[in-house]
Design a protein around this motif. Structure first.
Motif, mmCIF file in Angstrom:
data_model
loop_
_atom_site.group_PDB
_atom_site.id
_atom_site.type_symbol
_atom_site.label_atom_id
_atom_site.label_comp_id
_atom_site.label_asym_id
_atom_site.label_seq_id
_atom_site.Cartn_x
_atom_site.Cartn_y
_atom_site.Cartn_z
ATOM 1 N N THR A 67 0.807 -1.168 -0.027
ATOM 2 C CA THR A 67 0.339 0.590 0.207
ATOM 3 C C THR A 67 0.761 1.271 0.150
ATOM 4 O O THR A 67 1.439 1.735 1.082
ATOM 5 C CB THR A 67 -0.760 0.041 1.056
ATOM 6 N N PRO A 68 1.247 2.031 -1.139
ATOM 7 C CA PRO A 68 1.591 3.009 -0.780
ATOM 8 C C PRO A 68 1.250 3.912 0.080
ATOM 9 O O PRO A 68 -0.382 3.967 0.359
ATOM 10 C CB PRO A 68 1.784 3.886 -2.325
ATOM 11 N N TYR A 69 2.295 4.985 1.167
ATOM 12 C CA TYR A 69 1.698 5.820 2.221
ATOM 13 C C TYR A 69 1.764 7.116 1.319
ATOM 14 O O TYR A 69 1.873 8.232 0.461
ATOM 15 C CB TYR A 69 2.850 5.782 3.246
ATOM 16 N N ASN A 70 0.192 7.696 1.615
ATOM 17 C CA ASN A 70 -0.151 9.143 1.149
ATOM 18 C C ASN A 70 -1.878 9.560 2.166
ATOM 19 O O ASN A 70 -1.414 8.743 2.937
ATOM 20 C CB ASN A 70 -0.456 9.444 -0.368
ATOM 21 N N LYS A 71 -1.467 10.771 2.197
ATOM 22 C CA LYS A 71 -2.481 10.932 2.654
ATOM 23 C C LYS A 71 -4.134 10.104 2.371
ATOM 24 O O LYS A 71 -4.785 10.350 3.946
ATOM 25 C CB LYS A 71 -2.740 12.313 2.830
ATOM 26 N N SER A 72 -4.016 9.306 1.501
ATOM 27 C CA SER A 72 -5.929 9.443 1.167
ATOM 28 C C SER A 72 -5.371 7.884 1.850
ATOM 29 O O SER A 72 -6.863 6.580 1.922
ATOM 30 C CB SER A 72 -6.096 9.114 0.019
#
Ligand SMILES: Nc1nc2c(ncn2[C@@H]2O[C@H](COP(=O)(O)OP(=O)(O)OP(=O)(O)O)[C@@H](O)[C@H]2O)c(=O)[nH]1
Ligand SMILES: [Mg+2]
Length: 369
Positions: free
Chosen positions: A17-22
């Motif tokens: 899972t890529p880490y970003n705000k969403s």
């Protein structure tokens, strides 16, 4: 699906899972689930018994010596202390935990030579579990790594991390207070980048329904979980590089680069030869400094100042702590104390119980008879 498979699935999903705000709240949930499941697995594993190592804490402080097999732990312990730990030119000589006592500046510092801490130890293989439980109770970790294999540090620190030992950092500033109703409310300092939704997701995953959460500093999800789980230990550490006698001077820059790659300042690492007893004075002094011990010379009525056997306390300790360590019934009888030395404004300063002491203070306690 068994616990171990569930753990594997969660680890895979977190990794992909890529880490970003969403995705932040989602990752928070996954990591929390993972932490809880690991906890459960560990409880299952330990409920089977197994004596553990009943190594008692002795002396003024305890140091755990961690390192790979044959790196020289027993040789170092024997050189530093009165212990007789078996040494040998083959792996796994040490099958148990060997304590030795280092006497330095009047303090008794217990050093534990623990068996080779190998990869997978935190998962319970190779008897590593028991070793790690001993390491957790120490006041300081000394990594002993081979000058030829600086990457041993990676695997050792990873094992410690997996076993909930956090090195060279303060506990995260996270405060969770349960309440009766109104759900979870989040209070964060201005520099905190975590979304409130992430914090709530994490808290819910750990079983909180109604709570006030305060986060006082910028932390990441892992630190938030550390703060919520509340069973991590925070320990200082030192890196000692052994077998330094075996390298040529032109090899040194390579070693220093490898240390820097791991955020270890080469000037902070201590190069030693346990075998030739070189560098041991610096190591001992650094152990003393990292433990934050202080010497208090007691001025005893009629006997003068005892400089031979100081009372050993820790930085930040007060007259009250001194009374406690001295034992006896100072509680009701304490009137005041007199301090001469680094913490005093002048010789024989009269102070109360809350006066903070410093290394090499001379202390006289005045008590009612
Ligand atoms: N050249 C050199 N050899 C060393 C040094 N320290 C230890 N050795 C040798 O390395 C071998 C292993 O040393 P030990 O002290 O038994 O290692 P250990 O870490 O206790 O190993 P385990 O008990 O198996 O975990 C022995 O042959 C020691 O003599 C050193 O500083 N220089
Ligand atoms: Mg050994």
């Amino acid at each position: 699906m068994g616990l171990e498979e569930e753990i594997q699935e969660l680890e895979d999903e977190i990794a992909s899972t890529p880490y970003n705000k969403s995705t932040e709240a989602h990752i928070g949930r996954l990591k929390s689930k993972l932490a809880e499941k690991k906890e459960k697995l560990e409880q299952q594993a330990s409920s089977g018994g197994g004596g553990g190592y009943g190594v008692e804490k002795h002396g003024d402080a305890t140091v755990a010596l961690v390192g790979f097999p044959s790196v020289g732990k027993s040789t170092l312990l024997n050189a530093l202390t009165n212990a007789e730990s078996e040494t040998g030119a083959y792996e796994f000589t040490t099958l148990d935990v060997y304590p030795g006592m280092l006497k330095y500046k009047g303090a008794n510092i217990q050093i534990l030579d623990v068996p080779g801490l190998i990869e997978g130890a935190a998962g319970g293989r190779g008897g590593g579990k028991e070793v790690l439980s001993v390491v957790r109770t120490a006041d300081l970790i000394v990594f002993l790594i081979s000058v030829f294999e600086i990457d041993q540090y990676d695997r050792l620190s990873e094992e410690l991390y997996k076993n909930k030992i956090r090195l060279d950092q303060d506990p995260p500033w996270v405060n969770v207070r349960k309440k009766g109703k109104d759900g979870i409310s989040v209070n964060t300092a201005s520099d905190v980048e975590l979304d409130d939704e992430t914090v709530k997701a994490v808290l819910r995953e750990h079983g909180y329904v109604n709570a006030d959460v305060t986060i006082g500093e910028q932390i990441d999800i892992d630190q938030l979980i550390d703060g919520v789980m509340d069973n991590r230990v925070y320990l200082p550490s030192l890196v000692a590089v052994n077998k330094a006698d075996l390298i040529e001077p032109d090899y040194l820059p390579k070693v220093e680069d490898e240390l820097r790659e791991r955020d270890i300042d080469p000037d902070e690492a201590i190069f030693i030869s346990a075998e030739e007893e070189k560098g041991l004075d610096s190591l001992t002094e650094r152990i003393w400094e990292e433990l934050g011990l202080i010497r208090i010379y007691m001025d005893k009525p009629g006997r003068g100042v005892d400089r031979e056997e100081p009372l050993i306390l820790r930085e930040g300790d007060t007259v009250d702590d001194a009374c406690e360590k001295l034992g006896g019934s100072f509680d009701e009888r304490f009137r005041f104390a007199r301090v001469t030395g680094p913490s005093a404004k002048h010789d024989e300063q009269q102070v109360g119980r809350d006066h903070e002491l410093a290394d090499e203070d001379i202390l006289r306690i005045v008590a009612n008879r």
